[in-house]
Design a protein around this motif. Structure first.
Motif: not given
Length: 277
Positions: A245-246, A248-255
């Motif tokens: 929902q946010d 401004t939040a970046w959901i990313a992998t470790g790489a």
């Protein structure tokens, strides 16, 4: 505030440790004849159903996760790494046989690292980007070997966002965002009773809100045989729905996280040297 990509003010890193039965096998290596069936069956759930369940929930939210896999688990299940990659996820190293670092020497750690790298390259055609230590523990010499291989590390907790320790890119972890401390119990464990999933969800939502407000990295650590079951899956489902929902939040992998941190100008990165003080 840490300089996340443009338009983002915090990040979430969903990581899954595919331990399967390797921690149990490592504990019992001196007594292989003590073949306890109960814990073994609990741990087999991950490969039988848990990983597929986790992949399904992640896919429903359009989230790419990082699966840290022991080399032995990958070698025994040659379809595992390619299957995860086909679903858009990252695969990283998690020891070879889930070796506890307190039980092995630096040279043995290096040998396990080389064996795991060979399995990953043979099965995926490329070297993995990251590493997570079994038990989240490393000596300085072991840590230095990760740097020589150019791997990022997600085993330490020295900051709230990506940082560099002795030249190695670190994606910090947190025991408060980890499922074994909440849900794990076996017949061989002398542990507390599992926490209510309702309570865990409330804790993790509260933790996410605090981390996001501080502009930090929220690293969630799950395990195939624990969080792949229906009830913990609901916790993950609700948590991902809130994070998504946010905008401004970046959901990313470790790489992706490691690559972002490495391309920042030196004055924007947090670099520290380990110390005994």
């Amino acid at each position: 505030m840490y300089p996340w990509p443009q338009g983002k003010t915090s990040a979430a890193f969903i990581s899954i440790d595919v331990d399967a039965d390797t921690p149990m096998l490592w504990r019992q290596r001196a007594e292989p004849q003590r073949d306890y069936l109960s814990e073994m069956e609990q741990r087999q759930y991950g490969l039988r159903a848990g990983i597929a369940n986790l992949v399904a929930v992640l896919g429903r939210h359009g989230v790419q996760a990082t699966f840290f896999v022991p080399g032995l688990v990958a070698a025994r299940n040659p379809e595992l790494l390619p299957g995860l990659l086909e679903n858009g996820h990252e695969v990283g190293l998690h020891g070879f046989a889930h070796e506890a670092t307190r039980d092995i020497s630096t040279s043995e750690f290096g040998e396990a690292l080389e064996r795991s790298l060979a399995v990953f390259v043979a099965q995926t055609g490329r070297k993995p980007d990251g590493f997570r230590a079994p038990g989240w523990e490393l000596t300085r010499d072991m840590h230095a070997l990760l740097g020589r291989h150019g791997l990022y590390n997600s085993s330490l907790a020295g900051h709230d966002h990506p940082y560099t320790l002795d030249g190695v890119t670190e994606l910090p972890i947190s025991w408060s965002r980890e499922d074994t401390t909440r849900f794990k119990i076996t017949g061989l464990d002398a542990r507390w009773a599992p926490t209510s999933p309702v309570v865990v969800l409330e804790e993790w939502l509260f933790d996410w809100e605090a981390c996001a407000q501080a502009g930090g990295l929220f690293t969630l650590t799950l395990h195939d045989w624990i969080s792949g079951r229906p009830t913990p899956l609901r916790v993950l489902d609700a948590l991902l729905a809130r994070i998504r929902q946010d905008e401004t939040a970046w959901i990313a992998t470790g790489a992706e996280l490691a690559a972002h941190d490495r391309q920042l100008p030196p004055d924007a990165r947090t670099s520290v040297v380990s110390t005994r003080d």
